[in-house]
Design an enzyme around this catalytic site. Structure first.
Site, PDB file in Angstrom:
ATOM      1  N   LYS A  40     -18.194  35.789   9.197  1.00 36.90           N
ATOM      2  CA  LYS A  40     -17.625  34.447   8.988  1.00 36.90           C
ATOM      3  C   LYS A  40     -17.842  33.503  10.160  1.00 36.90           C
ATOM      4  CE  LYS A  40     -15.294  34.821   4.961  1.00 36.90           C
ATOM      5  NZ  LYS A  40     -15.406  33.840   3.853  1.00 36.90           N
ATOM      6  N   SER A  61     -20.473  43.500   5.923  1.00 35.40           N
ATOM      7  CA  SER A  61     -20.020  42.141   6.233  1.00 35.40           C
ATOM      8  C   SER A  61     -18.885  42.071   7.238  1.00 35.40           C
ATOM      9  CB  SER A  61     -19.620  41.441   4.933  1.00 35.40           C
ATOM     10  OG  SER A  61     -18.708  42.247   4.201  1.00 35.40           O
TER      11      SER A  61
END
Lengths: 314, 314
Positions: free
Chosen positions: A49, A300
């Site tokens: 992110k 991720s």
């Protein structure tokens, strides 16, 4: 609707260089077939992110950026915005639900962000009100071209490090990560296939792509998955990208996710959160639904409750 | 005695490129002070040993290499030699003690090596006999200039990625890793300090450096540490390097090692074995004995028993 371009992703790569870790591709010889993982869990905030949030803030006009930013999130996006604001030396307000885990709230405060706790249903309106009152810019978690472009820098790195990549596997939640990576891969390696991966229990995007329009799954339904980072749903913007760049979506079971968190720790020496393990789970358990060949699975994020990791390892 | 040179380390870097992972430096914002870790745990065999073993095999004359190699080890060096031989498509014999953990023996067999099990006291003579009878070349775990040069490639990467590095922390066992990294850092960044790190319970090198000659600690004494990769002792060759390139050695307790395995998993999302956590433990718990500033700690390996990791996390 305008979609993100490869040159916007390339511009993002220049912006995030030096802030986002240039993660290596790690070949996994224990898996049968040709698997590399891309460990975004090794970013300073433990998740990809940072790329989108930092790029979006870097792309602001200087005067807007100087006034500061606001975001609402209880997860990795909160830390990404707080970290990026800290790096630029600008104010950040993070609106979190009052049920957010203490650990994640503390991690956000570490970066000097002001944390505002509100009931979960009031998160978005509270953030918008703060933005308006204080003149701050709202940084959304996925529904923004600059955020998508930032996540797409992962695709540039995959294409550079494994030029003959054949398949790329990416977790899908709000869709920003898959939109960005898919755009980069299709531009640079048009022969490669890009697949999204979702938990079965939050398989709204798989269903949406199958029928060609966005379907809504109620939050209670999506909240059943252990993959707490994959409970969001695409926006119109990210869904338009997914329709264009994804070759398909594979869904994985809760047991497959747990098994893969364990395998990544034992075999790849990586701490992955359940959401972060889904793409690798698709490779390990659903090879029949995938084109195969040289495959990259994006890990991720790695922000897992240590007690859960201990339970899965024992 | 001839010591390794920076040009031999640079030559090694060319040889291992494409086989050893170019590991990133990972800034650790949760630690107070300026800490980066270098995660050699992410190598395909889970440890830095691939660099030295591969370089030593690559440096052999073609005809010698084609006949094959032999090594004795129950740990990461066994996998490193087996993996490297597999990469070159040459035969490898690994002599392991009959008490070696089944998991590590299986990991060695995975690479197609022939595994010979013998009583632990007969490991070295058995390997030498096999080398002589079959015309194989023995690849030692640390007592060899090509092995030291291979480990030194980590130092080149540190100097390139953090040009203003001030302190480098490296675990010490047989001393090949510290010898190689220290040589590279002192050649390229002469202002930087290089410290070895040992478990208190296997602090033979700390004592040896203090008194200026190698002391022997009996194996029963060194075997008490949880850091099973740090129970070897330097050879004359590696000790000569350590005397020249180390600014000191810090020792860490068993509790500090356990605490740091936990911290690396929770905060850095890295699975480290106890040996691999020692350099970071020195940074976290012995800052008063170190010069400080921009510090790199080498996480040398990640091959930990999953049950132990679970216990430390719970």
């Amino acid at each position: 609707m305008r979609l993100v371009t490869i040159s916007e992703i390339e511009a993002a790569a220049h912006r995030v260089a030096g802030t986002a870790v240039r993660t290596p591709l790690l070949r996994q010889p224990w898996a049968s077939g040709e698997l590399w993982v891309k460990p975004e869990s090794l970013q300073q905030i433990g998740a990809f992110k940072i790329r989108g949030a930092y790029n979006a803030i870097a792309a602001l006009e200087d005067a807007d950026r100087a006034r500061g930013v606001v975001a609402y999130s209880s997860g990795n996006h909160a830390q990404a915005v707080a970290y990026s604001a800290h790096a630029f030396g600008i104010p950040a307000v993070i609106v979190v639900p009052d049920v957010a885990p203490r650990l994640k709230v503390d991690a956000t405060r570490r970066w000097g962000a002001e944390v505002v706790e509100v009931p979960i249903a009031e998160q978005a309106p509270a953030a918008l009100a703060i933005a308006r009152e204080r003149g701050l810019t709202l940084i959304p978690p996925f529904d923004h071209l600059d955020v998508i472009a930032g996540q797409g820098t992962i695709g540039l790195e995959i294409a550079a490090d494994l030029p003959d990549v054949e398949t790329v596997l990416v977790p899908v939640s709000g869709g920003g990560l898959a939109a960005g990576i898919g755009t980069a891969i299709k531009a640079l390696r048009p022969g490669a296939k890009v697949y999204g991966v979702e938990p079965e229990l939050a398989g709204d995007s798989a269903e949406s792509l199958r029928i060609g329009r966005r379907v809504e799954w109620p939050m209670e339904r999506r909240a059943r998955t252990i993959a707490d980072g994959l409970r969001a749903q695409p926006s119109e913007l990210t869904f338009a990208h997914l329709r264009k760049v994804l070759d398909g979506i594979v869904t994985v079971t809760e047991d497959e996710i747990r098994d893969t968190v364990r395998a990544l720790a034992r075999q790849a020496r990586l701490v992955a959160e359940p959401s972060g393990a889904t793409a690798t789970a698709a490779f390990l358990h659903h090879s029949g639904e995938l084109p195969g060949g040289r495959t990259v699975a994006v890990v991720s994020g790695g922000n897992i409750d240590p007690a859960l990791l201990a339970e899965l390892l024992a």
